[in-house]
Design an enzyme around this catalytic site. Structure first.
Site, PDB file in Angstrom:
ATOM      1  N   LYS A   1      20.562 -12.565 -13.923  1.00  0.00           N
ATOM      2  CA  LYS A   1      21.080 -12.135 -15.217  1.00  0.00           C
ATOM      3  C   LYS A   1      21.521 -13.607 -16.091  1.00  0.00           C
ATOM      4  O   LYS A   1      21.465 -14.650 -15.550  1.00  0.00           O
ATOM      5  CB  LYS A   1      22.361 -11.376 -15.126  1.00  0.00           C
ATOM      6  CG  LYS A   1      22.365 -10.152 -14.591  1.00  0.00           C
ATOM      7  CD  LYS A   1      21.571  -9.253 -15.591  1.00  0.00           C
ATOM      8  CE  LYS A   1      21.366  -7.711 -15.148  1.00  0.00           C
ATOM      9  NZ  LYS A   1      20.262  -7.390 -14.246  1.00  0.00           N
TER      10      LYS A   1
HETATM   11  C1  LIG Z   1      20.769  -2.085 -17.625  1.00  0.00           C
HETATM   12  C2  LIG Z   1      21.468  -2.289 -16.227  1.00  0.00           C
HETATM   13  N1  LIG Z   1      22.472  -1.748 -15.686  1.00  0.00           N
HETATM   14  C3  LIG Z   1      23.109  -2.044 -14.654  1.00  0.00           C
HETATM   15  C4  LIG Z   1      22.609  -2.997 -13.702  1.00  0.00           C
HETATM   16  C5  LIG Z   1      23.434  -3.099 -12.529  1.00  0.00           C
HETATM   17  O1  LIG Z   1      23.843  -4.497 -12.320  1.00  0.00           O
HETATM   18  P1  LIG Z   1      24.302  -4.849 -10.851  1.00  0.00           P
HETATM   19  O2  LIG Z   1      23.186  -5.086  -9.835  1.00  0.00           O
HETATM   20  O3  LIG Z   1      25.012  -5.974 -11.057  1.00  0.00           O
HETATM   21  O4  LIG Z   1      25.195  -3.788 -10.289  1.00  0.00           O
HETATM   22  C6  LIG Z   1      21.602  -3.648 -13.986  1.00  0.00           C
HETATM   23  C7  LIG Z   1      20.508  -4.494 -12.986  1.00  0.00           C
HETATM   24  O5  LIG Z   1      20.013  -5.272 -13.076  1.00  0.00           O
HETATM   25  C8  LIG Z   1      20.899  -3.449 -15.174  1.00  0.00           C
HETATM   26  O6  LIG Z   1      19.595  -3.865 -15.573  1.00  0.00           O
END
Ligand SMILES: Cc1ncc(COP(=O)(O)O)c(C=O)c1O
Length: 387
Positions: A181
């Protein structure tokens, strides 16, 4: 040449900050998490931030804090990472998909109202690739029908649309600090909100529903804690928070570099008849998290292979969720139900995008994409990005 799909941007200062925590007494949720939360709130222009250990946790807890539970329906998009929809299922509620806009891939706000039933309790828009959904329209619909709005802003920390930033119109906005990210602690997440009641509830929900976190218990005379509600073990640690502190300082500088890389890609691909590009709307500043191109679905997988063969790291963001096995089997979804999301999911290729990418590497990616698309021989019939 080898061009990695992603290279993180963690600096010596970030490492020193993390080592500072490792050399201190308190590793888990404490003062450094508070410092991160204040800094992140200030950056966003939001009153409260609650640090957690992923965006998935942030989404799950935000839904719970807004009272979502078994029997409820939550409207969301099939063009996202599974986390957005899975978090709805964790609460016992059902995700209800609405198809997306062809230009942006974001939920089509014009289709939301016709999907609302007596069971609908919330809307969960996703700011895809870094561009915000139409939050003004979504807030208006939500207010009319007394629904909560939980933003999946995993891609969108730096975004702005019509003067609105993530967390300003939603009841809660959820962020990811996952390894790829825009700012990262390897794993991590946060919820930002202007609603104090939601923030207080989230602080309990992230730690088993306990009335006092370890830092509060330790720093004062011992007091018994109570468990006031069922919570989860989703808290952010001081180590994760330390890695993020200085990245917030540099977030706009890094955004500028990603913006200029995106412009190089866009200039190069704009008139390529084999490629179409998602549009950044004139009223919108994209956080520029992911750069995707759309190619002919029949040629996409072969192109992925060829790009990898030439040393270019690629990904697919995202195959439409309703077509994944669990969703088909559990909810009976079939191909054809959300045609725009399906078309984006079938044709998408994500290219490398991160501040450390050099101009030379960008030029190499552009050249290889051009060669690979030209040799595919398939010209897209929707070059302007429309269906
Ligand atoms: C659009 C979106 N929402 C949620 C997430 C989930 O993030 P995390 O891996 O921090 O739980 C991601 C992860 O890539 C994502 O791309």
């Amino acid at each position: 040449m080898k061009v990695e799909f992603y290279r993180h941007n963690i600096s010596q200062k970030d490492i020193d900050n993390a080592v500072g925590v490792l050399n201190s007494l308190f590793l888990t949720t404490g003062e450094v998490v508070n410092e991160f939360e204040d800094k992140f709130s200030r950056y966003l222009g939001c009153r409260h931030t609650v640090g957690v250990n992923s965006c998935t946790a942030a989404l799950h807890l935000s839904l719970l804090a807004c009272g979502i539970g078994p029997g409820d329906e939550v409207i969301t998009t099939p063009m996202t990472f599974i986390s957005s929809a899975n978090s709805i299922i964790y609460t016992g509620a059902t995700p209800v998909f609405v198809d997306v806009e062809p230009e942006t891939g974001n939920i089509n706000a014009d289709f939301i109202e016709s999907t609302i039933t007596s069971k609908t309790k919330a809307i969960l828009p996703v700011h895809l690739y870094g561009q915000m959904s139409d939050m003004r329209k979504i807030r208006e619909i939500a207010d009319k029908h007394h629904l909560a709005v939980i933003e999946d802003a995993a891609h969108a920390i730096e975004a702005l649309r019509n003067g609105v930033r993530p967390g300003q119109l939603g009841d809660a906005a959820c962020f990811s600090f996952y390894a790829t990210k825009n700012i990262t602690s390897g794993e991590g997440g946060a919820v930002s909100t202007n609603n104090e009641e939601i923030a207080e509830k989230l602080k309990k929900l992230r730690l088993h529903g306990m009335s006092k976190a370890a830092a509060e218990r330790y720093s004062k005379r011992y007091e018994h804690w109570d468990m006031e509600m069922l919570g989860w073990k989703y808290n952010m640690s001081n180590i994760q928070a330390a890695l993020l502190l200085d990245q917030i300082e540099n977030i706009d500088r890094n955004w500028k570099r990603r913006e200029s890389i995106c412009r190089m890609y866009e200039d190069a691909f704009m008139s390529n008849p084999h490629i179409c590009l998602p549009k950044v709307l004139p009223s919108s500043k994209s956080a520029r998290h992911l750069f995707t191109i759309q190619v002919h679905p029949a040629k996409r997988d072969e192109m992925l292979r060829q790009l990898q063969e030439k040393g270019i790291g690629v990904a697919v963001n995202f195959r439409a969720i309703h077509l994944l096995t669990f969703y088909r089997q559990t909810f009976g979804y079939q191909r054809g139900m959300y045609p725009i999301a399906e078309r984006i999911g079938d044709g998408a290729i994500t290219l490398p995008l991160y501040p450390k990418l050099s101009d030379e590497e960008v030029r190499y990616v552009i050249k290889v994409v051009k060669d690979v698309t030209t040799s595919s021989g398939n010209v897209l019939g929707y070059h302007d990005g429309r269906a």
